[in-house]
Design an enzyme around this catalytic site. Structure first.
Site, PDB file in Angstrom:
ATOM      1  N   ASP A   1     -33.076 -25.596  47.666  1.00  0.00           N
ATOM      2  CA  ASP A   1     -31.884 -26.459  47.073  1.00  0.00           C
ATOM      3  C   ASP A   1     -31.344 -25.447  45.968  1.00  0.00           C
ATOM      4  OD1 ASP A   1     -31.912 -28.714  48.223  1.00  0.00           O
ATOM      5  OD2 ASP A   1     -33.172 -29.609  47.202  1.00  0.00           O
TER       6      ASP A   1
ATOM      7  N   HIS B   1     -38.108 -36.884  51.605  1.00  0.00           N
ATOM      8  CA  HIS B   1     -37.651 -36.484  52.714  1.00  0.00           C
ATOM      9  C   HIS B   1     -38.220 -36.827  53.815  1.00  0.00           C
ATOM     10  CE1 HIS B   1     -36.435 -33.197  49.945  1.00  0.00           C
ATOM     11  NE2 HIS B   1     -35.133 -33.705  50.379  1.00  0.00           N
TER      12      HIS B   1
ATOM     13  N   GLU C   1     -34.750 -27.458  40.842  1.00  0.00           N
ATOM     14  CA  GLU C   1     -33.798 -27.082  42.172  1.00  0.00           C
ATOM     15  C   GLU C   1     -32.551 -27.120  41.937  1.00  0.00           C
ATOM     16  OE1 GLU C   1     -34.944 -30.211  44.512  1.00  0.00           O
ATOM     17  OE2 GLU C   1     -34.995 -31.638  42.902  1.00  0.00           O
TER      18      GLU C   1
END
Length: 267
Positions: free
Chosen positions: A185, A54, A159
């Protein structure tokens, strides 16, 4: 007497988890400079993980951060953007002591990460000689590889609903040390994005912790930096690794707090 690999390399996170202690981790997404490792150490963090899933951080920056963390006594992990040897093998050779693996949905996915992260006979990690984990000292592979394997952690993320349904199988994979729950998530997959108080969140953590504890493995809490009350509940259940938030989040929160102080003075 000449130093041996085991004299040089230790994973303090693994040692604390073995003692059933709670581990504090921070996530690096913003800071490129090695100063962040010393800041993490001074603040009292046990671990930092560089999140290149990310962030735009490069592999070179990631290696520099991992080496700085090693020198500061902070255990460095890396969250990779893809489960390929091009990422897993390279960040380990750059100094990481663990792989945080997103997008793991099954035991087969977990075994693939283990294979990339561990030496034979359990895995297929390629030996590269002198490594930052040993201060670039040269040791025979027969001496170095077992120590590296013992110090390196494989951490699949839970997730998705698919991973949650198969968490027992994932945790049963030899070479997996811990799972890290990606709460944001996971709640999105449940159709309740960000609704942390929904009973399904606690139920999911309870199931994951019970599965891990039954196999002598560990659970990490991710995505709940804004809810220390809920983190405390989950730690009471048995989770032991806490991802406390990102460098960007810490900076933004501190800046906002200072700005509020000045606005209050004007009032």
């Amino acid at each position: 007497m000449t130093a041996q690999p085991a004299d040089i390399l230790r994973n303090q996170v693994r040692e604390k988890l073995a003692r059933d202690e709670v581990v504090a981790s921070m996530t690096v997404r913003l800071v490129r400079g090695i100063e962040i490792a010393q800041i993490a150490a001074s603040a009292g963090f046990d671990s930092l993980y560089v999140d290149i899933e990310h962030s735009p951080l490069t592999l070179d920056m990631t290696g520099q951060l991992c080496m700085a963390a090693l020198m500061a006594g902070v255990t460095p992990f890396v969250r990779v953007p893809a489960l390929t040897p091009a990422y897993v093998g390279r960040v380990l050779d750059a100094g990481a002591l663990g792989i945080i693996a997103p997008h793991v949905r099954s035991a087969e996915d977990a075994r693939a990460v283990v294979s990339m992260a561990r030496f034979a006979p359990l895995g297929t990690r390629s030996a590269s000689g002198q490594l930052p984990q040993f201060g670039y000292r040269s040791f025979p592979a027969a001496a170095a590889n077992p120590v590296l394997d013992a110090a390196t952690m494989v951490i699949p993320m839970v997730e998705t609903l698919e991973a949650l349904d198969r968490v027992e199988e994932i945790l049963a994979v030899e070479g997996v040390d811990m799972v890290l729950v990606g709460t944001n998530d996971l709640t999105a997959e449940m159709g309740i994005p960000g609704r942390y108080d929904d009973p399904r969140v606690r139920d999911a953590y309870r199931r994951i912790v019970e599965a891990a504890r039954g196999r002598g493995k560990h659970v990490g809490v991710g995505g709940l930096a804004s809810r220390p009350d809920l983190v405390a509940e989950i730690v009471a259940m048995g989770a032991r690794y806490v991802s406390t938030g990102t460098d960007l989040g810490f900076l933004a929160a501190a800046c906002a707090a200072k700005a509020r102080e000045v606005r209050a003075l004007r009032g």
